[in-house]
Design an enzyme around this catalytic site. Structure first.
Site, mmCIF file in Angstrom:
data_model
loop_
_atom_site.group_PDB
_atom_site.id
_atom_site.type_symbol
_atom_site.label_atom_id
_atom_site.label_comp_id
_atom_site.label_asym_id
_atom_site.label_seq_id
_atom_site.Cartn_x
_atom_site.Cartn_y
_atom_site.Cartn_z
ATOM 1 N N SER A 97 0.833 -1.212 0.000
ATOM 2 C CA SER A 97 0.000 0.000 0.000
ATOM 3 C C SER A 97 0.862 1.254 0.000
ATOM 4 O O SER A 97 0.555 2.228 -0.688
ATOM 5 C CB SER A 97 -0.921 0.021 1.228
ATOM 6 O OG SER A 97 -1.802 -1.075 1.192
ATOM 7 N N GLY A 136 -5.799 12.171 -1.125
ATOM 8 C CA GLY A 136 -7.000 12.370 -0.312
ATOM 9 C C GLY A 136 -8.256 12.505 -1.144
ATOM 10 O O GLY A 136 -8.526 13.574 -1.703
ATOM 11 N N THR A 138 -11.323 10.029 -0.268
ATOM 12 C CA THR A 138 -12.410 9.584 0.613
ATOM 13 C C THR A 138 -12.634 10.578 1.749
ATOM 14 O O THR A 138 -11.687 11.140 2.285
ATOM 15 C CB THR A 138 -12.052 8.208 1.212
ATOM 16 O OG1 THR A 138 -11.779 7.306 0.140
ATOM 17 C CG2 THR A 138 -13.172 7.657 2.078
ATOM 18 N N SER A 144 -17.646 5.401 -1.417
ATOM 19 C CA SER A 144 -17.892 4.840 -2.757
ATOM 20 C C SER A 144 -18.412 5.902 -3.718
ATOM 21 O O SER A 144 -18.298 5.732 -4.933
ATOM 22 C CB SER A 144 -18.926 3.705 -2.659
ATOM 23 O OG SER A 144 -18.464 2.697 -1.805
ATOM 24 N N ARG A 274 2.764 -31.257 9.687
ATOM 25 C CA ARG A 274 1.908 -31.514 10.858
ATOM 26 C C ARG A 274 1.231 -32.884 10.733
ATOM 27 O O ARG A 274 0.622 -33.191 9.712
ATOM 28 C CB ARG A 274 0.840 -30.408 10.920
ATOM 29 C CG ARG A 274 -0.266 -30.649 11.908
ATOM 30 C CD ARG A 274 0.000 -29.949 13.197
ATOM 31 N NE ARG A 274 -1.130 -30.012 14.103
ATOM 32 C CZ ARG A 274 -1.026 -29.739 15.375
ATOM 33 N NH1 ARG A 274 0.147 -29.399 15.892
ATOM 34 N NH2 ARG A 274 -2.074 -29.804 16.154
ATOM 35 N N ILE A 343 -6.395 -24.668 7.564
ATOM 36 C CA ILE A 343 -5.415 -25.772 7.526
ATOM 37 C C ILE A 343 -4.432 -25.651 8.691
ATOM 38 O O ILE A 343 -3.974 -26.652 9.244
ATOM 39 C CB ILE A 343 -4.686 -25.795 6.160
ATOM 40 C CG1 ILE A 343 -5.690 -26.183 5.057
ATOM 41 C CG2 ILE A 343 -3.497 -26.751 6.182
ATOM 42 C CD1 ILE A 343 -5.118 -26.200 3.659
ATOM 43 N N LEU A 344 -4.142 -24.432 9.095
ATOM 44 C CA LEU A 344 -3.217 -24.234 10.215
ATOM 45 C C LEU A 344 -3.892 -24.413 11.582
ATOM 46 O O LEU A 344 -3.221 -24.294 12.618
ATOM 47 C CB LEU A 344 -2.561 -22.849 10.150
ATOM 48 C CG LEU A 344 -1.265 -22.788 9.330
ATOM 49 C CD1 LEU A 344 -1.551 -22.840 7.831
ATOM 50 C CD2 LEU A 344 -0.479 -21.527 9.645
ATOM 51 N N GLU A 369 -9.908 1.274 -2.865
ATOM 52 C CA GLU A 369 -9.774 1.317 -4.339
ATOM 53 C C GLU A 369 -11.001 0.722 -5.019
ATOM 54 O O GLU A 369 -10.888 0.044 -6.038
ATOM 55 C CB GLU A 369 -8.529 0.532 -4.791
ATOM 56 C CG GLU A 369 -7.280 0.883 -4.050
ATOM 57 C CD GLU A 369 -6.594 2.104 -4.626
ATOM 58 O OE1 GLU A 369 -7.030 2.583 -5.678
ATOM 59 O OE2 GLU A 369 -5.646 2.581 -3.995
#
Ligand SMILES: Cc1cc2nc3c(=O)[nH]c(=O)nc-3n(C[C@H](O)[C@H](O)[C@H](O)COP(=O)(O)OP(=O)(O)OC[C@H]3O[C@@H](n4cnc5c(N)ncnc54)[C@H](O)[C@@H]3O)c2cc1C
Length: 390
Positions: A97, A136, A138, A144, A274, A343-344, A369
């Site tokens: 960003s 700047g 927003t 939107s 694992r 999965i973790l 965005e």
């Protein structure tokens, strides 16, 4: 038989030139050495150690405004820029960003719409990372629908006087220059605002649970007096900010896949290491189905990003195509991260692994965005000819 790289099952690397792969490798090496060891800590603390130092390093690598020509910018291709965004976001969406807002929003606005004087004054320093920029658009009550913005610039003699508030502005409180969009008697105009101008302040927004390794701020404009030539001369109306957003969205099309790739890789490694019920998680069909679906969406997203990048380099990309890419790739990337998280197991919620950090970061990327809904409406309009925004 050639061995297949599990992270490039479709062989997409074969579609890249040696130069493109070299750009990617350079960015990866820098991030592995300089940012990866610290970024989870920055996220946990909600602050970057030395944002100015980091920005200078990113500048010295040529990553700031890297796809722009002249004024100290690297003049690389759109595909090079996309590959860099993917690597940056594989480290953290907050770092990507910083680079996106600097290069594709603040610098691009000045590069595309600024006067020669604006370009000379700001672009070389911004490309080098010696000056930081923000964008700047927003406001607290207008996100939107930026066309309804309330920030206003009025003429007072030759000067402009700006009053208003901007919200959720990346890099705001570390910026030297803000590109601020405001209503005027002549429609929406952009202004180049040095952040040391009297009446300008940028309080940092705290308590975020997403993009914590990124500075987000409010911009307060209280009778900010600027000279006549502070206005961007070459654009009027919403098409100014929207064309900058299209640039930044293009980087996100690639970037979000970096977060997804990192999460898939983490989950894949974890599943192999694992053991439960006497065998690796990777040996269970349900786990394999998850990994296969994640890999499939990653491959599809990468092909779309590369296709759009080639179109951008050919000068044929359209805003609706960028919307298609942003909509698909961020939505699929966050889905990949959420599946990786499962999965973790319990470890999936720990910052010891990058997955929940990426997942939380992508909640912002999904919204900024242009939200999923906005890009859906852009695609809907392209399909039907009907605009359904209002
Ligand atoms: C971390 C972060 C960094 C940001 N950085 C910047 C920056 O640097 N500069 C900047 O200018 N902005 C920045 N933003 C702001 C961002 O672009 C806005 O948040 C975004 O445009 C959405 O606006 P909003 O939050 O006001 O939501 P709203 O516009 O209020 O929307 C709320 C919800 O309603 C939906 N919605 C709105 N209108 C419609 C409609 N017509 N049909 C269907 N659904 C609709 C939206 O899709 C969304 O789901 C940042 C945001 C975040 C979170």
């Amino acid at each position: 038989m050639a061995t297949t790289d599990p992270m490039d099952l479709a062989g997409i690397d074969d579609l890249l030139s040696d130069e493109e792969k070299a750009v990617r490798a350079t960015v990866r090496t820098f991030l592995d050495k300089t940012v990866e060891p610290h970024v989870a800590d920055w996220f946990e603390r909600g602050e970057l150690d030395d944002p100015r130092g980091l920005t200078k390093q990113l500048g010295s690598l040529g990553l700031l405004g890297m796809h722009l020509e002249g004024y100290g910018c690297a003049g690389m291709s759109a595909v090079d820029y996309g590959l860099a965004c993917l690597e940056l976001e594989a480290t953290d969406s907050g770092i990507r960003s910083l680079v996106s807002v600097q290069g594709s929003l603040a610098m691009f606005a000045i590069w595309r719409f600024g006067s020669e004087e604006h370009k000379r004054q700001w672009l070389p320093r911004m490309a080098a990372g010696e000056a930081i920029g923000c964008f700047g658009l927003t406001e607290p009550d207008h996100g939107s629908d930026p066309g309804s913005m309330r920030t206003r610039a009025k003429r007072d003699g030759d000067d402009w006087v700006l009053d208003g508030r901007k919200m959720w502005i990346t890099n705001g409180s570390i910026s030297d220059v803000a590109v601020v969009w405001a209503q005027t008697d002549d429609g929406i105009r952009g202004f180049v605002v040095p952040t040391d101008t009297a009446g300008f302040s940028a309080p940092e927004i705290k308590h975020k649970l997403s993009l914590r390794a990124s500075v987000t701020s409010e911009l307060v404009l209280d009778s900010v007096r600027l000279p006549a030539d502070a206005v961007l001369p070459d654009v009027r109306g919403l098409k100014g900010p929207l064309s900058c957003l299209s640039e930044a969205r293009y980087g996100i099309v690639w970037g979000a896949l970096g977060a997804a790739r990192s999460s898939l890789d983490s989950a894949r490694r974890y599943a192999i290491e694992r053991t439960q019920f006497g065998r690796p998680l990777a040996g269970f069909q349900l786990t394999q189905a998850k990994l296969a679906d994640m890999a499939l969406e990653l491959v599809k997203g990468q092909l779309l990003a590369l296709h759009l990048g080639r179109r951008k380099d050919a000068g044929t990309i359209t805003p609706a195509q960028v919307s298609l890419g942003k909509l698909n790739n961020v939505r699929e990337a966050i889905d990949i991260c959420r599946t990786a998280r499962t999965i973790l197991g319990a470890n999936g919620i720990s910052l010891e692994y990058p997955v929940i950090r990426h997942m939380n970061n992508l909640e912002s990327v999904l919204t900024y965005e242009g939200t999923v809904e906005m890009h859906t409406l852009v695609v809907g309009q392209a399909l039907t000819g009907e605009q359904a925004f209002r």
